[in-house]
Design a protein around this motif. Sequence first.
Motif, PDB file in Angstrom:
ATOM      1  N   LEU A 267     -14.455  15.277  37.655  1.00  0.00           N
ATOM      2  CA  LEU A 267     -13.867  14.002  38.414  1.00  0.00           C
ATOM      3  C   LEU A 267     -12.342  13.865  38.175  1.00  0.00           C
ATOM      4  CD1 LEU A 267     -16.190  11.047  37.073  1.00  0.00           C
ATOM      5  CD2 LEU A 267     -15.923  11.806  39.420  1.00  0.00           C
ATOM      6  N   TYR A 268     -11.632  13.690  39.140  1.00  0.00           N
ATOM      7  CA  TYR A 268     -10.010  13.468  39.105  1.00  0.00           C
ATOM      8  C   TYR A 268      -9.584  12.181  39.488  1.00  0.00           C
ATOM      9  CZ  TYR A 268     -10.630  18.551  38.954  1.00  0.00           C
ATOM     10  OH  TYR A 268     -11.078  19.795  38.583  1.00  0.00           O
TER      11      TYR A 268
ATOM     12  N   TRP B 283     -13.188   9.124  29.038  1.00  0.00           N
ATOM     13  CA  TRP B 283     -12.410  10.189  29.867  1.00  0.00           C
ATOM     14  C   TRP B 283     -11.002   9.254  30.015  1.00  0.00           C
ATOM     15  CZ3 TRP B 283     -12.351   9.674  35.804  1.00  0.00           C
ATOM     16  CH2 TRP B 283     -11.638  10.302  36.460  1.00  0.00           C
ATOM     17  N   SER B 284      -9.872  10.293  29.756  1.00  0.00           N
ATOM     18  CA  SER B 284      -8.492   9.587  29.959  1.00  0.00           C
ATOM     19  C   SER B 284      -8.250  10.160  31.379  1.00  0.00           C
ATOM     20  CB  SER B 284      -7.533  10.516  29.201  1.00  0.00           C
ATOM     21  OG  SER B 284      -6.162  10.071  29.563  1.00  0.00           O
ATOM     22  N   THR B 285      -8.039   9.139  32.351  1.00  0.00           N
ATOM     23  CA  THR B 285      -8.054   9.465  33.890  1.00  0.00           C
ATOM     24  C   THR B 285      -6.598  10.262  34.014  1.00  0.00           C
ATOM     25  OG1 THR B 285      -7.096   7.468  34.162  1.00  0.00           O
ATOM     26  CG2 THR B 285      -9.593   7.593  34.492  1.00  0.00           C
ATOM     27  N   LEU B 286      -5.779  10.312  33.249  1.00  0.00           N
ATOM     28  CA  LEU B 286      -4.423  11.117  33.526  1.00  0.00           C
ATOM     29  C   LEU B 286      -4.851  12.860  33.761  1.00  0.00           C
ATOM     30  CD1 LEU B 286      -1.585   9.980  31.350  1.00  0.00           C
ATOM     31  CD2 LEU B 286      -1.852   9.942  33.931  1.00  0.00           C
ATOM     32  N   GLY B 287      -6.100  13.247  33.119  1.00  0.00           N
ATOM     33  CA  GLY B 287      -6.519  14.657  33.278  1.00  0.00           C
ATOM     34  C   GLY B 287      -7.880  14.698  34.051  1.00  0.00           C
ATOM     35  N   PRO B 288      -8.027  15.806  34.290  1.00  0.00           N
ATOM     36  CA  PRO B 288      -9.814  15.977  34.850  1.00  0.00           C
ATOM     37  C   PRO B 288     -10.570  15.847  33.769  1.00  0.00           C
ATOM     38  CG  PRO B 288      -8.679  18.056  34.410  1.00  0.00           C
ATOM     39  CD  PRO B 288      -7.555  17.107  34.175  1.00  0.00           C
ATOM     40  N   LEU B 289     -11.927  15.302  34.247  1.00  0.00           N
ATOM     41  CA  LEU B 289     -12.982  15.390  33.525  1.00  0.00           C
ATOM     42  C   LEU B 289     -14.002  16.315  34.233  1.00  0.00           C
ATOM     43  CD1 LEU B 289     -15.078  14.352  31.538  1.00  0.00           C
ATOM     44  CD2 LEU B 289     -15.756  12.825  33.247  1.00  0.00           C
ATOM     45  N   ILE B 290     -14.373  17.382  33.188  1.00  0.00           N
ATOM     46  CA  ILE B 290     -14.995  18.854  33.629  1.00  0.00           C
ATOM     47  C   ILE B 290     -16.299  18.755  32.678  1.00  0.00           C
ATOM     48  CG2 ILE B 290     -14.854  21.099  33.831  1.00  0.00           C
ATOM     49  CD1 ILE B 290     -11.740  21.105  34.264  1.00  0.00           C
ATOM     50  N   TYR B 291     -17.263  18.599  33.492  1.00  0.00           N
ATOM     51  CA  TYR B 291     -18.488  18.601  32.575  1.00  0.00           C
ATOM     52  C   TYR B 291     -19.307  19.930  33.197  1.00  0.00           C
ATOM     53  CZ  TYR B 291     -23.343  17.724  30.974  1.00  0.00           C
ATOM     54  OH  TYR B 291     -24.589  17.744  30.310  1.00  0.00           O
ATOM     55  N   ARG B 292     -19.258  20.839  32.278  1.00  0.00           N
ATOM     56  CA  ARG B 292     -20.076  22.295  32.668  1.00  0.00           C
ATOM     57  C   ARG B 292     -20.809  22.664  31.433  1.00  0.00           C
ATOM     58  NH1 ARG B 292     -18.867  24.672  37.346  1.00  0.00           N
ATOM     59  NH2 ARG B 292     -17.077  23.773  38.421  1.00  0.00           N
ATOM     60  N   PRO B 293     -21.998  22.083  31.106  1.00  0.00           N
ATOM     61  CA  PRO B 293     -22.852  22.510  29.868  1.00  0.00           C
ATOM     62  C   PRO B 293     -23.163  23.619  29.864  1.00  0.00           C
ATOM     63  CG  PRO B 293     -24.192  21.418  31.506  1.00  0.00           C
ATOM     64  CD  PRO B 293     -22.887  21.235  32.055  1.00  0.00           C
ATOM     65  N   THR B 294     -23.372  24.235  28.665  1.00  0.00           N
ATOM     66  CA  THR B 294     -24.102  25.585  28.618  1.00  0.00           C
ATOM     67  C   THR B 294     -25.348  25.847  28.927  1.00  0.00           C
ATOM     68  OG1 THR B 294     -24.914  25.101  26.080  1.00  0.00           O
ATOM     69  CG2 THR B 294     -22.554  25.959  26.316  1.00  0.00           C
ATOM     70  N   PRO B 295     -26.073  26.890  29.122  1.00  0.00           N
ATOM     71  CA  PRO B 295     -27.314  26.705  29.730  1.00  0.00           C
ATOM     72  C   PRO B 295     -28.364  25.957  28.860  1.00  0.00           C
ATOM     73  CG  PRO B 295     -26.442  28.896  29.903  1.00  0.00           C
ATOM     74  CD  PRO B 295     -25.388  28.168  29.091  1.00  0.00           C
ATOM     75  N   GLN B 296     -28.201  25.974  27.546  1.00  0.00           N
ATOM     76  CA  GLN B 296     -28.961  25.408  26.568  1.00  0.00           C
ATOM     77  C   GLN B 296     -28.854  24.031  26.615  1.00  0.00           C
ATOM     78  OE1 GLN B 296     -26.779  27.849  25.771  1.00  0.00           O
ATOM     79  NE2 GLN B 296     -28.216  29.550  25.127  1.00  0.00           N
TER      80      GLN B 296
END
Length: 150
Positions: A40-41, A102-115
């Motif tokens: 999210l941006y 989420w601080s909306t000044l930066g991106p929210l990147i959700y990329r979980p590990t395989p586990q």
Amino acid sequence: MGRVYTAPLDAISVTTDADQDIFEMVGTAGYPFALLAFELYSALTTDERVRLRLVRRSTTGSGGSALTEIKQDGGGAANQTAVTTLVTTPGTIGDIGPSMYWSTLGPLIYRPTPQEIIEIVSGGRLCLNLQSAVGATRTWSGFLSWIEYG
């Protein structure tokens, strides 16, 4: 092996409602799926902290708009997971998963590990729920990606 899909969140207008689903994913019977990532941006130029959480729901919400899904390998298999954005009346909550500010000044990147990847059973629902009201209507963009099995 499953099929990977992506859906864009292109300049969505997030309103001041403190309980809405930014996206809702609903699987078709016979096709379990797993959330692989989302980003999210915000177009906002001052800091705003919003509280978000991934939740499973037992019923589908109402309101919102369907998204157009893109198959990553360009093949012909149609997606079996329906994705809706900005569900203003969320369905019945089930399990609560990861929560975040989420601080909306930066991106929210959700990329979980395989586990850590969240898998959803056939016919299940997964939503990104907004728990805190934004100060005024905000414009957010991004995408989500998932894999379907079946």
